[in-house]
Motif scaffolding. Structure first.
Motif, PDB file in Angstrom:
ATOM      1  N   TRP A 279      19.472 -45.096  12.764  1.00 26.54           N
ATOM      2  CA  TRP A 279      18.176 -44.659  13.283  1.00 26.54           C
ATOM      3  C   TRP A 279      17.785 -45.495  14.501  1.00 26.54           C
ATOM      4  O   TRP A 279      18.069 -46.688  14.568  1.00 26.54           O
ATOM      5  CB  TRP A 279      17.088 -44.786  12.215  1.00 26.54           C
ATOM      6  N   ARG A 280      17.140 -44.846  15.468  1.00 27.26           N
ATOM      7  CA  ARG A 280      16.665 -45.526  16.672  1.00 27.26           C
ATOM      8  C   ARG A 280      15.247 -45.055  16.980  1.00 27.26           C
ATOM      9  O   ARG A 280      14.902 -43.900  16.780  1.00 27.26           O
ATOM     10  CB  ARG A 280      17.556 -45.212  17.883  1.00 27.26           C
ATOM     11  N   GLY A 281      14.455 -45.971  17.480  1.00 23.55           N
ATOM     12  CA  GLY A 281      13.107 -45.625  17.909  1.00 23.55           C
ATOM     13  C   GLY A 281      12.744 -46.407  19.157  1.00 23.55           C
ATOM     14  O   GLY A 281      13.233 -47.523  19.371  1.00 23.55           O
ATOM     15  N   GLU A 282      11.903 -45.818  19.986  1.00 16.12           N
ATOM     16  CA  GLU A 282      11.520 -46.465  21.244  1.00 16.12           C
ATOM     17  C   GLU A 282      10.090 -46.109  21.605  1.00 16.12           C
ATOM     18  O   GLU A 282       9.680 -44.946  21.500  1.00 16.12           O
ATOM     19  CB  GLU A 282      12.471 -46.026  22.363  1.00 16.12           C
ATOM     20  N   LEU A 283       9.334 -47.101  22.020  1.00 13.66           N
ATOM     21  CA  LEU A 283       7.973 -46.917  22.500  1.00 13.66           C
ATOM     22  C   LEU A 283       7.858 -47.589  23.856  1.00 13.66           C
ATOM     23  O   LEU A 283       8.186 -48.779  23.987  1.00 13.66           O
ATOM     24  CB  LEU A 283       6.960 -47.522  21.527  1.00 13.66           C
ATOM     25  N   SER A 284       7.406 -46.858  24.880  1.00 10.66           N
ATOM     26  CA  SER A 284       7.341 -47.390  26.240  1.00 10.66           C
ATOM     27  C   SER A 284       6.005 -47.073  26.878  1.00 10.66           C
ATOM     28  O   SER A 284       5.424 -46.009  26.656  1.00 10.66           O
ATOM     29  CB  SER A 284       8.455 -46.808  27.118  1.00 10.66           C
ATOM     30  N   LEU A 285       5.553 -48.001  27.685  1.00 12.05           N
ATOM     31  CA  LEU A 285       4.395 -47.812  28.553  1.00 12.05           C
ATOM     32  C   LEU A 285       4.862 -48.026  29.986  1.00 12.05           C
ATOM     33  O   LEU A 285       5.567 -48.999  30.272  1.00 12.05           O
ATOM     34  CB  LEU A 285       3.281 -48.801  28.204  1.00 12.05           C
ATOM     35  N   PHE A 286       4.463 -47.120  30.895  1.00 14.57           N
ATOM     36  CA  PHE A 286       4.973 -47.165  32.254  1.00 14.57           C
ATOM     37  C   PHE A 286       3.858 -46.876  33.232  1.00 14.57           C
ATOM     38  O   PHE A 286       3.024 -46.005  32.993  1.00 14.57           O
ATOM     39  CB  PHE A 286       6.097 -46.131  32.425  1.00 14.57           C
TER      40      PHE A 286
END
Length: 293
Positions: free
Chosen positions: A271-278
């Motif tokens: 499983w993979r998860g990603e949270l980004s702010l740009f």
């Protein structure tokens, strides 16, 4: 060879030839397709030719590339409410040579021509021809400072020119130097720092720094962040082009931008998860706008 036909007439051919003999590898490819188009004055013809030569020896590697594209097409209402037609052709050649295991030199040349007719059935109303030539020279080197750190640096030179009955004749040249440092520590921390300096013949120099880093907070969670600066020179079209529907501006400044981002990466098994702010903050953005409704 493969041919295909659709409800608006499509024909395609492809061919490739490869040779491998000792340290020498050679590849040639060809493709061609044409169509009557899905609508009137949307016909096209595409022709592509390319060749790649590689020579791998114990102490050096050489790569030579050449390519050619020819693409005439009908552009009905593509650039505005006009029955336009256009033909673009591109020639490209490059040589890349390694000098030992750490250094690489390369040179590339590109020529691009464009024939644009605003009214396909009345070329005397407006027709533009132009040719652009570009050269790029580069010398790059990489160093292993330790098991977990690398240093990359190099220099590049550029020159491009245009000859056009609409845009006129112009040229510009510039050079650049850069350095980048990458490091890893304790299988947990990572850091990349780089800077690039570009020097122009008739413009103020530009510096573009970048910084990126990350840290594994746990076996499953990583925190990362980066920032960088970018810029773009106005193209010859932006600066000088004019036709009955568009007008360039020779006083344009380069686009400039700063970008920032940060986030969390999570992984657990498959499983993979990603949270980004740009965020990207731009200045002197180049765009076409109407002077009146």
């Amino acid at each position: 060879l493969r041919a295909a036909a659709g409800n608006f007439g499509v024909n395609q051919e492809r061919a490739a030839w490869n040779l491998l003999r000792g340290p020498l590898a050679q590849q040639f490819s060809f493709s061609r397709d044409f169509s009557s188009g899905f609508a009137p004055n949307r016909d096209y013809r595409n022709l592509s030719l390319a060749g790649i030569t590689r020579l791998d020896a114990r102490t050096y590697r050489t790569q030579i590339i050449f390519a050619h594209n020819d693409r005439p097409f009908g552009a009905e209402r593509f650039y505005g409410n006009f029955p336009s037609w256009e033909r673009t052709r591109t020639w490209f050649a490059s040589v890349r040579q390694t000098l030992g295991e750490k250094t690489e030199a390369s040179v590339a040349f590109r020529r691009h021509t464009d024939l644009f007719v605003l009214y396909r059935d009345r070329p005397e109303v407006y027709t533009n021809r132009h040719a652009v030539e570009s050269w790029v020279l580069s010398l790059r080197r990489k160093e292993s400072l330790s098991t977990n750190s690398r240093l990359h640096y190099g220099a590049e030179g550029f020159r491009d020119s245009i000859a056009s009955n609409n845009l006129g004749s112009h040229d510009r040249a510039w050079g650049a130097g850069y350095a980048a440092f990458d490091a890893r520590a304790l299988r947990r921390f990572s850091l990349s720092v780089g800077v690039r300096q570009e020097v122009y013949r008739n413009l103020r120099g530009q510096v573009t720094p970048t910084v990126a880093g990350g840290v594994w907070l746990s076996e499953h969670l990583k925190l990362r962040a980066s920032l960088g600066r970018a810029f773009r020179l106005p193209s010859y079209t932006d600066l000088y082009y004019h036709d009955p529907a568009n007008l360039g501006s020779p006083d344009l400044r380069p686009e400039q931008a700063w970008s920032y981002d940060g986030g969390l990466d999570w992984r657990a098994g498959s499983w993979r998860g990603e949270l980004s702010l740009f965020q990207r903050r731009d200045r002197d953005v180049i765009d076409y706008v109407r002077r009146s409704p």
